[in-house]
Design an enzyme around this catalytic site. Structure first.
Site, PDB file in Angstrom:
ATOM      1  CG  HIS A 165      -1.753   1.213   1.385  1.00  0.00           C
ATOM      2  ND1 HIS A 165      -3.087   1.241   1.079  1.00  0.00           N
ATOM      3  CD2 HIS A 165      -1.443   2.469   1.794  1.00  0.00           C
ATOM      4  CE1 HIS A 165      -3.568   2.446   1.290  1.00  0.00           C
ATOM      5  NE2 HIS A 165      -2.587   3.225   1.730  1.00  0.00           N
ATOM      6  CD  GLU A 166       1.441   3.709   3.652  1.00  0.00           C
ATOM      7  OE1 GLU A 166       1.696   4.773   3.056  1.00  0.00           O
ATOM      8  OE2 GLU A 166       0.358   3.511   4.243  1.00  0.00           O
ATOM      9  CG  HIS A 191       0.326   6.380  -0.665  1.00  0.00           C
ATOM     10  ND1 HIS A 191      -0.739   7.016  -1.245  1.00  0.00           N
ATOM     11  CD2 HIS A 191      -0.153   5.819   0.474  1.00  0.00           C
ATOM     12  CE1 HIS A 191      -1.828   6.832  -0.495  1.00  0.00           C
ATOM     13  NE2 HIS A 191      -1.502   6.102   0.546  1.00  0.00           N
ATOM     14  CG  HIS A 235       0.362   9.015  -7.000  1.00  0.00           C
ATOM     15  ND1 HIS A 235      -0.707   9.450  -6.242  1.00  0.00           N
ATOM     16  CD2 HIS A 235       0.191   9.551  -8.223  1.00  0.00           C
ATOM     17  CE1 HIS A 235      -1.488  10.211  -7.002  1.00  0.00           C
ATOM     18  NE2 HIS A 235      -0.974  10.283  -8.205  1.00  0.00           N
TER      19      HIS A 235
HETATM   20 ZN   LIG Z   1      -2.720   5.281   2.054  1.00  0.00          ZN
END
Ligand SMILES: [Zn+2]
Length: 715
Positions: free
Chosen positions: A499-500, A503, A506
């Protein structure tokens, strides 16, 4: 799902990065070339020189940074030339470099490695920074120039990114109150400063309350059921705190991971109650007065700005656009989620009764018995699977591998870049053509001076205008193994890493001219889309097989066990989604209070609000209680917690798209990078998504991946 993008009270980057008008310019006497923030770092990609940064360097740099940006902004506003895109909009983008430089590091370090000096400084600077930001947004001369360019934007022949920036800046100014009368502006500034002070105080109190809420015992038998490794961890935590026996620190959520294995019901109840009541002891760490006032003052702010409530103001520039759309979306999810949770509760009660427990299911029992139901249904034992998820292996052969297969990235650890704590690791990130793309840091282990949860942020933001490349970091709170032991993760920790890192991608793929539009600086209900999307690759067969290997033997996870891990993903999803829906509704209900509402009593409000949505379910409490809901009172997720669910709709539909188009291929990855991950906020987000996806996303893939579609029932 469970994680935060950033915890800091400040947004760093872009013009308004940050700011304050109240500091005397003379207050920066000690600031000069000896300060490590004085000039851009000479390290690769301008990485922060943590070997040179002392606690005493921050304040002079922050104060000088605000003074410098104030002068820069003054010069833009007072320019005698007619306003142009370059002399106003671009000049604003270039302002505040020093402030951004120091604040990116300050926010990162106060979030992950706080100490009393920095904590005090944070309290001092937070309201000044809020005022600095207001001084920019509420400057009438400056706004006049921005407005003039905005009105003229169609004839200026701007390229699409520049046009987007003009519209974005104009909307930001108006959103912040640029069109208010002078007296309303003064009132708004006061409320903003109070909000910033209270928000910082909330974070500080909550950190102390969470630390004080740890479960401490000298009685080893009270911890029956814990694995030897966890028991050793609890003994180590006690040693770290210089107390005898065992310490189980609280995580930031209502439920605590060890409740799944602790067999003594009284221990479970105590730990749960420590968590539930952590910030409600009527002592110095009680946050309820702050919560009540924050909700009230936000409603007052909204009224000043011409909105019926805070959520209406906050959602104006989000993908959902207004609270009605967010409520409609959550209301559509709730019945399926709670029905599934009730089914799960029935299964658990049946198990309790079969064991002649003689009690009714309580929230502190849920994970303990659901773990048994899971074992019975899937024959899956967390301790049995953890040896296959050794942290470094998951990172290299899972997280990095997926990024390599999809986007061609490669990674190389380096030890010559200074860090703020010995647990932090740094990697060079190379693009498919071998060129450096970014630096990436990770800081994975729990510390008492670290905020709870997990998040991503940047030390340096990508911008072609400023010539900067991304320096990105991930923080988490995984249990630290005893010295010399490997870090064996739960599958939920594995998912957090993916998940991290989503980010991080991105941020690292950001390829924009203007810093304000770069990387993760997108609407709250879009920002969790790339991160949650990246979670999907954790169970993608080619990726899973590549990292799920025994840390001692290197043997792949047996296929029947792997099948169970994946199948178990859909287990307990009624509870998992309900606790998030409850939290999201609670957030939205707090932030749709009208401005004339009285100061609420948080405990009463919580019950009343959730009952109005049929979501006061005693065995499925909110993922965060109001008094420790850091996302909405201390972080940037006020009226924004629904964004996790909204983004899930986006990411599940996106993953479905990949499945329908050949799965994990470089072509699919590159197209996604080109059309979405590299674009930051340079396009209207709904249009960006639709252009890549080929239409509007629906809710069905989300229900499918969660196992909540009717045909999934009973499986
Ligand atoms: Zn998040």
């Amino acid at each position: 799902m469970k994680t935060l993008l950033r915890m800091g009270a400040f947004m760093v980057s872009g013009i308004l990065a940050v700011g304050s008008g109240t500091v005397a310019a003379g207050g920066n006497g000690q600031f000069g070339p000896s300060n490590p923030f004085y000039a851009p770092s000479a390290l690769p990609l301008q990485a922060p020189p943590f070997d040179k940064i002392k606690d005493s360097d921050y304040q002079p740099a922050i104060e000088a940074g605000m003074a410098q940006q104030r002068e820069e902004v003054r010069a833009i506003a007072d320019n005698l030339d007619a306003p142009t895109f370059d002399n106003t909009i671009v000049a604003l983008e270039k302002s505040g470099k020093l402030l951004n430089r120091v604040m990116a590091v300050f926010t990162g370090v106060t979030g992950a490695n706080l100490n009393p000096t920095l904590e005090k400084l944070q309290e001092i600077e937070a309201p000044k920074l809020a005022a600095h930001q207001d001084a920019i947004y509420l400057d009438p001369k400056l706004f006049g120039r921005v407005e003039a360019i905005y009105k003229n934007r169609e004839v200026l022949k701007l390229d699409p990114e520049a046009l987007r920036l003009v519209e974005y800046d104009y909307e930001q100014f108006v959103h912040a109150g640029a069109k208010l009368s002078d007296s309303d502006k003064a009132e708004l500034k006061k409320l903003n400063e109070e909000e910033s002070t209270l928000s910082t105080a909330f974070t500080t109190k909550l950190l102390a309350a969470t630390k004080a809420g740890a479960y401490v015992t000298k009685d080893r038998s009270a911890l029956a059921g814990l694995s030897p490794a966890r028991l050793e961890g609890a003994a180590q935590a006690a040693t770290d705190r210089k107390v005898d026996g065992y310490v189980i620190p609280l995580q930031n959520t209502t439920q605590q991971p060890d409740l799944a294995s602790l067999s003594q019901r009284s221990t479970r109840q105590t730990i749960f109650e420590n968590s539930w009541n952590r910030a409600e002891h009527g002592d110095a760490n009680d946050t309820r007065d702050i919560v009540a006032r924050l909700a009230q003052l936000r409603a007052q702010k909204a009224k000043l700005l011409g909105f019926p409530d805070y959520a209406a103001w906050k959602l104006e520039d989000q993908m959902a656009k207004n609270p009605e759309a967010a409520f409609k979306f959550m209301d559509a999810l709730a019945p399926g989620a709670t029905a599934k949770a009730r089914e799960e509760a029935k299964d658990i009660q049946a198990l309790i009764d079969a064991q002649k427990g003689g009690f009714t299911l309580q929230p502190w029992d849920w994970n303990f018995y659901s773990e048994q139901v899971r074992k019975a249904k899937y024959d899956l034992d967390e301790e049995q699977i953890k040896p296959y998820f050794e942290l470094n292996n998951v990172l290299q052969n899972g997280v990095f591998y997926a990024a390599n297969q999809l986007y061609g990235l490669t990674f190389k650890e380096r030890t010559d870049i200074p860090v703020y704590h010995p647990d932090v690791r740094v990697f060079d990130v190379f693009d498919a053509d071998g060129k450096q793309l970014a630096l990436w840091y990770c800081d994975y282990f729990k510390r008492d001076n670290k905020n709870g949860g997990a998040w991503m942020d940047v030390f340096v933001n990508q911008s072609k205008l400023l010539g900067t490349m991304p320096v990105v970091f991930n923080v988490a709170n995984f249990s630290k193994p005893a010295p010399g032991q490997p870090a064996l993760l739960s599958f939920s920790d594995v998912t957090t890493m993916f998940h991290e890192f989503g980010h991080a991608l991105h941020g690292m793929f950001a390829n924009t001219v203007y810093p304000s539009l770069s990387g993760t600086q997108v609407a709250r209900d879009f920002v969790e889309f790339p991160s949650q999307f990246n979670e999907h690759w954790a169970t993608y067969p080619a990726v899973f097989e590549h990292y799920a290997k025994h840390y001692q033997t290197g043997a792949p996870m047996p296929s029947d066990l792997a099948a169970k891990v994946k199948k178990a993903e859909k287990f307990n999803q009624g509870y998992a989604i309900t606790e998030v829906v409850v939290a999201a509704q609670l957030d939205m209900l707090w932030h749709t209070l009208p401005s004339n509402a009285p100061l609420e009593t948080p405990d009463d409000f919580e019950i009343k609000a959730l009952r109005s949505k049929q979501l006061w379910i005693s065995e499925v409490p909110s993922r965060y209680r109001s008094s420790y809901f850091a996302h909405i009172w201390g972080g940037g997720y006020s009226a924004g917690y629904y964004a996790y669910l909204w983004s899930e709709m986006l990411d599940d539909a996106a993953y479905q798209w990949f499945e329908d188009h050949g799965g994990m291929t470089r072509a699919n990855g590159d197209r996604f990078r080109q059309m979405v991950l590299s674009r930051g906020n340079t396009q209207e987000l709904g249009k960006m998504y639709a252009a890549w996806f080929g239409g509007e996303p629906g809710i069905t893939p989300m229900l499918k991946y969660r196992g909540l579609l009717p045909e999934e029932k009973g499986k």
